[in-house]
Design a protein around this motif. Structure first.
Motif, short mmCIF file in Angstrom:
data_model
loop_
_atom_site.label_atom_id
_atom_site.label_comp_id
_atom_site.label_asym_id
_atom_site.label_seq_id
_atom_site.Cartn_x
_atom_site.Cartn_y
_atom_site.Cartn_z
N SER A 113 0.84 -1.19 -0.08
CA SER A 113 0.07 -0.06 -0.01
C SER A 113 0.89 1.27 -0.06
O SER A 113 0.47 2.39 -0.44
CB SER A 113 -0.93 0.15 1.17
OG SER A 113 -0.21 0.05 2.30
N TYR A 114 2.15 1.09 0.39
CA TYR A 114 2.94 2.31 0.42
C TYR A 114 4.32 2.09 -0.09
O TYR A 114 5.04 3.22 -0.07
CB TYR A 114 3.06 3.21 1.86
CG TYR A 114 3.82 2.38 2.84
CD1 TYR A 114 5.14 2.58 3.17
CD2 TYR A 114 3.22 1.29 3.70
CE1 TYR A 114 5.71 2.20 4.36
CE2 TYR A 114 3.99 0.84 4.55
CZ TYR A 114 5.04 0.97 4.90
OH TYR A 114 5.97 0.48 5.86
N LEU A 115 4.82 0.95 -0.44
CA LEU A 115 6.17 0.69 -0.84
C LEU A 115 5.86 0.21 -2.41
O LEU A 115 5.10 -0.28 -2.57
CB LEU A 115 6.79 -0.46 0.15
CG LEU A 115 7.49 0.07 1.71
CD1 LEU A 115 7.93 -0.95 2.17
CD2 LEU A 115 8.18 1.37 1.46
N SER A 116 7.17 0.11 -2.87
CA SER A 116 7.02 -0.07 -4.38
C SER A 116 7.43 -1.61 -4.41
O SER A 116 7.75 -2.31 -3.38
CB SER A 116 8.33 0.55 -5.15
OG SER A 116 9.47 0.05 -4.68
N GLU A 117 7.05 -2.47 -5.69
CA GLU A 117 7.35 -3.76 -5.53
C GLU A 117 8.75 -4.04 -5.42
O GLU A 117 8.76 -5.17 -4.52
CB GLU A 117 6.63 -4.34 -7.10
CG GLU A 117 6.45 -5.74 -7.16
CD GLU A 117 5.98 -6.12 -8.32
OE1 GLU A 117 6.31 -7.22 -8.69
OE2 GLU A 117 5.46 -5.43 -9.23
N ASP A 118 9.41 -3.49 -5.87
CA ASP A 118 11.14 -3.91 -5.76
C ASP A 118 11.38 -3.84 -4.24
O ASP A 118 12.00 -4.75 -3.69
CB ASP A 118 12.00 -3.08 -6.41
CG ASP A 118 12.01 -3.18 -7.94
OD1 ASP A 118 11.44 -4.30 -8.15
OD2 ASP A 118 12.21 -2.16 -8.72
N GLN A 119 10.86 -2.72 -3.64
CA GLN A 119 11.10 -2.66 -1.96
C GLN A 119 10.47 -3.59 -1.27
O GLN A 119 11.13 -4.23 -0.40
CB GLN A 119 10.68 -1.18 -1.51
CG GLN A 119 11.48 -0.18 -2.18
CD GLN A 119 10.95 1.14 -1.83
OE1 GLN A 119 9.80 1.39 -1.45
NE2 GLN A 119 11.91 2.15 -1.78
N VAL A 120 9.23 -4.00 -1.52
CA VAL A 120 8.64 -5.10 -0.91
C VAL A 120 9.46 -6.35 -1.11
O VAL A 120 9.61 -7.19 -0.20
CB VAL A 120 7.16 -5.45 -1.47
CG1 VAL A 120 6.53 -6.70 -0.82
CG2 VAL A 120 6.40 -4.16 -1.20
N ASN A 121 10.22 -6.80 -2.29
CA ASN A 121 10.65 -8.08 -2.45
C ASN A 121 12.01 -8.11 -1.85
O ASN A 121 12.46 -9.19 -1.31
CB ASN A 121 10.90 -8.03 -3.99
CG ASN A 121 9.71 -8.40 -4.99
OD1 ASN A 121 8.86 -9.23 -4.56
ND2 ASN A 121 9.74 -8.17 -6.14
N LEU A 122 12.58 -6.87 -1.54
CA LEU A 122 13.97 -6.85 -0.81
C LEU A 122 13.58 -7.08 0.91
O LEU A 122 13.99 -7.88 1.33
CB LEU A 122 14.20 -5.46 -0.68
CG LEU A 122 15.30 -4.86 -1.80
CD1 LEU A 122 15.49 -3.48 -2.06
CD2 LEU A 122 16.52 -5.85 -2.06
N VAL A 123 12.33 -6.80 1.25
CA VAL A 123 11.72 -6.98 2.58
C VAL A 123 11.50 -8.60 2.67
O VAL A 123 12.00 -9.32 3.79
CB VAL A 123 10.57 -6.26 3.20
CG1 VAL A 123 9.96 -6.89 4.43
CG2 VAL A 123 10.98 -4.86 3.01
N ARG A 124 11.07 -8.94 1.66
CA ARG A 124 10.73 -10.46 1.66
C ARG A 124 12.00 -11.35 1.76
O ARG A 124 12.17 -12.20 2.26
CB ARG A 124 10.09 -10.78 0.31
CG ARG A 124 9.13 -12.04 0.43
CD ARG A 124 8.43 -12.23 -0.79
NE ARG A 124 6.84 -12.12 -1.04
CZ ARG A 124 6.36 -11.08 -1.84
NH1 ARG A 124 7.26 -10.24 -2.68
NH2 ARG A 124 5.12 -10.69 -1.86
#
Length: 701
Positions: free
Chosen positions: A13-24
């Protein structure tokens, strides 16, 4: 669906897809690293970092903070080095993880020292990246939520540390929601029975209050509607720890605290806040002196809101907070809201937090040890502010009870160190006078001025106290070294030797024996009275291979009156220039000067290790207190007559007390400051000229 995917959906809802993948990716790395590890509760270990990341996701923190949250225990608990994290996730994330990692288990003398050292490391990490503290707070919050699995004593220790350190830090960073949860969880762990009884009482009272709360809420909402103002009105419940603290510190009963009804009105913009304030003031009468405008002058942690207290229906007190949506977010999440509202404003909570961390770092560098540092920080973590102005009109926030000395150090360390006087609202005032909000403070400085030890009695802020202590230590050290030099040179002269005749190798040998690093450290020890100059001189000369002859005791040490903190004057006999004197070496205090005939040192008088012959230097300076006993006939304005006579002799009265002997005669005890015996003689001469004077004597032991 796995827990990480739930979190990924929220982050999208507030991060880009690339950033979410880094967290994952950070999650899967942590899962592999902690493989086989379990928490005390029996859950797999990775649930903890995942929960910490989830707490940060609620605050809309950036992807690097969330990655650090996933990995925060990897370095400490799995043996994976920092370098591996740098390679996998980059320098920034690795630095955050390293900052959050706990101290390597060290052996401390006390738990307090361990806590202090731990916090000291955290302060240094915070200075590099403020996000360290946010990850650390989220880590502590999840640990507090799962605290019940720990044994009683450990649970109470962690709860106390949370209440003393982490809750105030959350408050200082403006994170109200986290602070409230820390306090309630800490309270429940520290005092489970008290927490349960207050919780039951709150639930019981809620039923009686429901109807009144609804009526007040309705009347405020209708009032705003009539005025054409839009705002969300909600009732505020006091949390358990807040109720407990008010009952304990303000000595109020539970019913008195619950008699106050609290509401919050959230509006769209700042202009509406003031219009809503006008509307509620026309609805109910405001309580005088209870209005606070934290929008115009925000709190030190960036908190903004309008506060007012009203007389509601049937005289019920109503507390109201009015703020915008952004202020509400800032009040609940504080510095974490900075990542939600990217504010470039210099006065944002982020800038304020950085300023606070910079101050903490400065305190850490000046503090003598970790316990002194944490004491200063604790003082700083409980601010109840006053707002004062500099002569140029800038606003400064200081804790309640602060004095001009605190203000001086808040302006700049050098201003504090060189402060000699202050003007409050353009009038000279004592440095110890507590400051009031709205005052304009002007500090008078002098280039050669130095901090006074008495300032520690009224300085309030951690910064002021730390810098005063530091300056006094430096001053005391340099004065101790200087006195140590004079004492050692005199002892060596008694053996017909000089310091420069002793080779550096032999000096190093003696330093090694005494476990000192430098000659200055040894001289400081002599100056402080911890070592006897005569014994050190004998040791230095014995090392040289000579058999030292007994010292000649001729040529006493000259006292100039400018030696500072390491030479003090005994209060029992009050020596003044002109009196025959001796010096008594007191361990840790330096030299105490007594009158030669003082009874208090009679048993040490002929002990060369304890007593030293002294004389007054020709150029002795300063003022010295002396006590006089005056017998005089009782008369009107007696104290004024005595004061004017002493003043006419250019002396000051430091203390005065009076007793009536009979109906006609008074005994007056005067403490007068004089330069020397000749000056004292002039003072006595002036006093003898008063009518009814019977007798004047100098008080000696």
């Amino acid at each position: 669906m796995p827990a990480i995917e739930h979190l990924a959906q929220r982050l999208a809802s507030y991060l880009s897809e690339d950033q979410v993948n880094l967290v994952r990716r950070a999650y899967f790395y942590a899962e592999q690293a902690h493989d086989g590890q379990r928490r005390r509760s029996g859950e797999v270990y990775v649930t903890h970092p995942l929960s910490v990341a989830s707490i940060l996701a609620d605050m809309h923190m950036d992807h690097q903070s969330l990655m650090a949250a996933m990995l925060h225990d990897v370095i400490e608990d799995t043996g994976i080095p920092k370098e591996a994290l740098v390679e996998q996730f980059g320098e920034t994330v690795a630095e955050l993880v390293d900052g959050v990692s706990k101290l390597t288990q060290m052996q401390f003398e006390t738990k307090a020292q361990a806590q202090a050292e731990n916090f000291q490391k955290m302060a240094l990490a915070m200075a590099k990246d403020i996000r360290v503290i946010l990850v650390k707070l989220a880590d502590r919050l999840h640990n507090m939520r799962t605290l019940e699995v720990l044994a009683g004593e450990k649970r109470r220790r962690i709860a106390r540390e949370t209440l003393e350190i982490y809750a105030p830090i959350a408050n200082r960073l403006g994170m109200h929601s986290m602070r409230v949860e820390f306090e309630d969880l800490g309270f429940k762990a520290m005092y489970p029975m008290r927490a349960e009884r207050i919780r039951a009482a709150v639930l019981g009272a809620r039923g009686h209050r429901k109807e009144i709360v609804h009526k007040i809420q309705q009347s405020i909402a209708q009032c705003l509607e009539r005025e054409g103002l839009f705002g969300e009105v909600s009732g505020r419940e006091k949390h358990l720890y807040s109720i407990y603290c008010k009952m304990r510190h303000k000595r109020k009963s539970f019913s008195e605290i619950m008699d106050v009804y609290a509401f919050r009105i959230v509006v769209d913009k700042v202009d509406t806040c003031y219009r809503v304030l006008g509307a509620v003031h026309s609805l109910y009468k405001p309580l005088p002196g209870r209005f606070k405008d934290y929008i115009a002058i925000p709190k030190a942690n960036g908190y903004q809101s309008l506060h007012t207290t009203l007389f509601g229906m049937h005289g019920v007190p109503i507390e109201i907070q009015i703020r915008t949506r952004e202020m509400e977010e800032m009040a609940n999440n504080g510095i974490a809201a900075h990542w939600l509202y990217k504010s470039a404003d210099e006065k944002s909570s982020h800038a304020r937090a950085r300023q606070w961390v910079k101050g903490i770092l400065e305190m850490q560098q000046r503090a003598g040890n970790s316990l002194e540092f944490i004491e200063s920080v604790k003082i700083d973590l409980f601010p109840d502010e006053v707002y004062v102005f500099t002569p140029k009109g800038s606003i400064m926030e200081l804790p309640k009870g602060s004095t001009a000395v605190d203000f001086a150090y808040a302006v700049h360390t050098d201003v504090g160190n060189q402060c000699i006087a202050c003007k409050i609202n353009r009038h000279l005032a004592p440095l110890s006078q507590p400051l009031q909000s709205g005052s304009t403070v002007d500090i008078v400085t002098a280039p050669n001025a130095r901090p006074n030890p008495t300032w520690l009695n009224f300085a309030v802020t951690g910064k002021a106290r730390t810098h005063i202590r530091h300056a006094l230590k430096q001053q005391r050290r340099s004065e101790s070294i200087h006195l140590g030099e004079r004492l050692l040179d005199k002892a060596l002269a008694g053996f017909d030797a000089q310091r420069d005749q002793i080779s550096s190798e032999h000096i190093q040998q003696v330093l090694k024996e005494y476990q000192k690093n430098t000659l200055e450290d040894l001289l400081e020890d002599i100056g402080l009275g911890n070592r006897v100059a005569y014994v050190v001189a004998r040791r230095l000369l014995a090392v040289e291979g000579e058999t030292p002859q007994p010292p000649s005791l001729d040529g006493p040490l000259a006292i100039r009156g400018t030696e500072g903190l390491v030479i003090s004057y005994a209060k029992c006999c009050s020596p003044i220039p002109g009196d025959p004197i001796v010096g008594y070496l007191s361990a840790g205090k330096g030299m105490v000067v007594h009158v030669d005939s003082c009874r208090n040192i009679s048993e040490f008088r002929h002990n060369p290790n304890k007593c030293l012959g002294l004389s007054w230097a020709k150029d002795v300076t300063g003022e010295f207190n002396v006590e006089l006993r005056v017998e005089i006939e009782h008369q009107r304005s007696l104290i004024a007559l005595l004061a004017s006579s002493v003043n006419a002799a250019e002396a000051n009265i430091e203390k005065i007390s009076m007793d009536e002997r009979d109906g006609r005669t008074c005994i007056v005890q005067l403490v007068v400051s004089v330069h020397d015996r000749a000056h004292l003689a002039r003072v006595i001469k002036k006093l003898r000229m008063l009518n009814g004077m019977t007798r004047i004597t100098r008080v000696k032991p």
